[in-house]
Design an enzyme around this catalytic site. Structure first.
Site, PDB file in Angstrom:
ATOM      1  CE  LYS A   1      46.215  33.608  66.611  1.00 45.61           C
ATOM      2  NZ  LYS A   1      47.316  32.756  66.140  1.00 45.61           N
TER       3      LYS A   1
ATOM      4  CG  ASP B   1      48.933  35.242  55.847  1.00 43.61           C
ATOM      5  OD1 ASP B   1      49.037  34.569  54.816  1.00 43.61           O
ATOM      6  OD2 ASP B   1      48.180  34.925  56.783  1.00 43.61           O
TER       7      ASP B   1
HETATM    8  N1  ATP Z   1      37.735  34.536  63.889  1.00 43.13           N
HETATM    9  C1  ATP Z   1      38.293  35.406  63.062  1.00 43.13           C
HETATM   10  N2  ATP Z   1      37.766  36.638  62.906  1.00 43.13           N
HETATM   11  C2  ATP Z   1      38.303  37.535  62.078  1.00 43.13           C
HETATM   12  N3  ATP Z   1      39.400  37.308  61.349  1.00 43.13           N
HETATM   13  C3  ATP Z   1      39.985  36.103  61.462  1.00 43.13           C
HETATM   14  C4  ATP Z   1      39.472  35.090  62.322  1.00 43.13           C
HETATM   15  N4  ATP Z   1      40.268  33.995  62.223  1.00 43.13           N
HETATM   16  C5  ATP Z   1      41.242  34.317  61.351  1.00 43.13           C
HETATM   17  N5  ATP Z   1      41.084  35.577  60.893  1.00 43.13           N
HETATM   18  C6  ATP Z   1      41.947  36.289  59.947  1.00 43.13           C
HETATM   19  O1  ATP Z   1      42.175  35.466  58.829  1.00 43.13           O
HETATM   20  C7  ATP Z   1      43.510  35.606  58.366  1.00 43.13           C
HETATM   21  C8  ATP Z   1      44.212  34.275  58.297  1.00 43.13           C
HETATM   22  O2  ATP Z   1      44.042  33.570  59.491  1.00 43.13           O
HETATM   23  P1  ATP Z   1      45.161  32.754  60.231  1.00 43.13           P
HETATM   24  O3  ATP Z   1      44.470  31.649  60.925  1.00 43.13           O
HETATM   25  O4  ATP Z   1      46.321  32.511  59.343  1.00 43.13           O
HETATM   26  O5  ATP Z   1      45.635  33.858  61.261  1.00 43.13           O
HETATM   27  P2  ATP Z   1      45.554  33.922  62.800  1.00 43.13           P
HETATM   28  O6  ATP Z   1      45.867  32.632  63.413  1.00 43.13           O
HETATM   29  O7  ATP Z   1      44.298  34.588  63.223  1.00 43.13           O
HETATM   30  O8  ATP Z   1      46.660  34.999  63.032  1.00 43.13           O
HETATM   31  P3  ATP Z   1      48.238  35.018  63.047  1.00 43.13           P
HETATM   32  O9  ATP Z   1      48.743  34.781  61.665  1.00 43.13           O
HETATM   33  O10 ATP Z   1      48.433  36.419  63.482  1.00 43.13           O
HETATM   34  O11 ATP Z   1      48.671  33.990  64.031  1.00 43.13           O
HETATM   35  C9  ATP Z   1      44.181  36.578  59.319  1.00 43.13           C
HETATM   36  O12 ATP Z   1      44.164  37.820  58.709  1.00 43.13           O
HETATM   37  C10 ATP Z   1      43.302  36.556  60.529  1.00 43.13           C
HETATM   38  O13 ATP Z   1      43.325  37.781  61.228  1.00 43.13           O
END
Ligand code: ATP
EC number: 2.7.7.-
Length: 493
Positions: free
Chosen positions: A117, A258
């Site tokens: 991640k 999600d």
């Molecule tokens: N810095 C970033 N760059 C690209 N995409 C991002 C970034 N931060 C979040 N996302 C995307 O935004 C969406 C929602 O983010 P969220 O914070 O819920 O997920 P995450 O913490 O990155 O991932 P996960 O749910 O797998 O723990 C996800 O599809 C994630 O991949």
């Protein structure tokens, strides 16, 4: 440079069932290498469970793998496609900053996703940089491991690597890559993605895949309507999971679809936290202005998310849509009772009760009401009762508490089990320590600002045995002297 090397000495043993699905489920892609990776945290006991050798993971090549700079032999890196209702709004998403390296087969024959991640941009990144900051990745490590120690199903954290690169949020922050370990990363949002943009055949493939991977008993039994059974089992696991969260005062903070795993594991430790003073309205995410994901609303949101899951399965439940809806509604109707049963059983255990009496619910509700009125600390109230030190509870001294305490003691005394058994049950049901915000922040500050990991190592050690009620844990039970708490410094992404 990303390169393909075999690192047999580390114990990587990949078999990539997800990569064998149709490419419409993912994009094959390597992580983007980082400048100068340095291992800052390694979960040695988890490594052993996975069949991985610690010294090898700590070596230059081992760290390069955990940073995404080196692809171990057998891995088939990919970014998964998914969708999701975020705060109620449907969006096309996907791993925007994560890469699934592959599935590790352990010496015990178990299968776990190994995901990096913060490993760089993917076609799903939208406007994001694909990266993660050190603070939030360390935070996910601490809280996910604390949840595991509390006996709650969760994704786990194998390692955190600093990248030697800065990322930009509101300010410049050090970058990091977290290695996350999960039963799988299939989410309600994965089903939503396929239901929306895939074919019915692909939907069936996905459902068959999770049946085989997470619900083999249904798969083996040859049930008449296996997809209805799948829905029922997912509902059951989520009801049990959310009941567990409520029982320890965990607030997920961002229960988007999600972030609901089909395996029943807690996933995504973004703006999550443990509640101090008991109040169902408690919210930790600064963007959750409506309180959608407040502590007291989590069971309801669980049901809402499961309804979205059920909708995706309709084409598989019955050829006739009306019949399919009826079947789905029937399964969903059980959710509330399943949750309530789990929660009540857990609450009885927290109060040292083995059997059931009709007044138990009133006894529990009265205690929770008193906590709410007096802003009493949730964990410490149960801890005081467990240690038989009611005077340590913030409720002590009020006539209402005195009479409740008497009623409770009489209730415990009416059981056939001896008092010692009751006390033992309470000790194993009420954690002495939880990852309190100010302790987590203190550990993150020392690590991120001063490169001092000793505070975090100590916190992790204490959180590893939350039910020990050991003398060296007492200082971790104290509340923050700052009433608002210094929380939020490292919250976010
Ligand atoms: N810095 C970033 N760059 C690209 N995409 C991002 C970034 N931060 C979040 N996302 C995307 O935004 C969406 C929602 O983010 P969220 O914070 O819920 O997920 P995450 O913490 O990155 O991932 P996960 O749910 O797998 O723990 C996800 O599809 C994630 O991949």
């Amino acid at each position: 440079m990303t390169d393909n090397h075999t690192t047999p000495e580390a114990g990587w043993n990949f078999d990539n069932s997800y990569a064998r699905l149709s490419p419409s489920f993912y994009t094959a892609l390597n992580p983007t290498p980082v400048r100068s990776p340095k291992l800052v945290l390694l979960n040695e006991s988890l490594a052993a469970t996975l069949g991985l050798r610690v010294e090898s993971l700590q070596s230059k090549d081992g760290v390069a793998v955990l940073a995404g700079n080196l692809i171990p032999g057998g891995a088939m890196p990919l970014a998964q496609a998914y969708a999701g209702h975020q705060f109620g709004h449907f969006n096309r998403l996907g791993d925007g900053r994560a890469i699934l390296l592959g599935e590790q087969l352990t010496p015990q024959g178990e299968r776990f996703d190994i995901q990096l991640k913060g490993s760089g941009p993917t076609p799903y990144s939208r406007r994001g940089d694909g990266r993660a900051a050190m603070g939030p990745m360390l935070r996910e490590y601490i809280i996910s491991e604390a949840m595991h120690a509390l006996g709650i199903a969760t994704t786990r954290s194998l390692a955190v690597v600093s990248t030697g690169e800065s990322i930009f949020r509101e300010t410049e922050l050090p970058g990091a890559v977290l290695t996350r370990v999960a039963a799988s990363h299939v989410r309600v949002g994965t089903f939503q993605y396929i239901a929306q943009w895939g074919t019915d055949e692909e939907l069936r493939t996905l459902a068959d895949y999770v049946l085989q991977r997470h619900y083999p008993e249904i798969d083996a039994a040859g049930e008449e309507n296996r997809y209805l059974q799948l829905l029922k089992e997912v509902i059951k696991r989520q009801a049990a999971l959310i009941a567990q969260w409520q029982l320890v005062g965990f607030i997920h903070g961002v229960m988007n679809t999600d972030n609901m795993a089909i395996s029943g594991e807690t996933i995504d430790y973004g703006p999550c936290a443990f509640m101090d003073a008991y109040d169902p309205a408690t919210v930790f995410s600064s963007i959750d202005t409506q309180g959608r994901y407040a502590y007291g609303n989590q069971p309801y949101i669980g049901g809402w998310n499961l309804t979205r899951f059920a909708e995706t399965l309709l084409p598989l439940l019955h050829d006739d849509e009306e019949q399919a809806i009826k079947l789905a509604e029937g399964a969903l109707a059980d959710y509330e009772a399943l949750f309530q049963r789990e929660w009540l059983a857990g609450m009885r255990a927290k109060l040292g009760l083995f059997n059931e009496e009709s007044e138990d619910e009133a006894l529990i509700e009265t205690l929770l009401d008193m906590m709410k009125k007096n802003r009493a600390d949730y964990t410490n109230t149960f801890r005081a009762l467990t240690l038989n030190k009611p005077e340590e509870s913030a409720l002590f001294g009020s006539p209402e508490f005195a009479s409740w305490h008497q009623l409770w003691q009489a209730r415990v005394g009416r059981q056939k089990e001896p008092l010692t058994a009751s006390q033992e049950l309470m000790r194993s049901s009420n954690p002495a320590v939880i990852p309190r915000n100010h302790r987590v922040e203190e550990a993150l500050e020392a690590a991120v600002e001063r490169d001092d990991y000793s505070v975090m190592e100590r916190l992790l050690a204490v959180l590893a045995t939350p039910f020990a009620h050991a003398p060296d844990q007492v200082e971790y039970c104290a509340l923050s002297s700052d009433a608002a708490g210094p929380y939020r410094t490292f919250c976010g992404t």
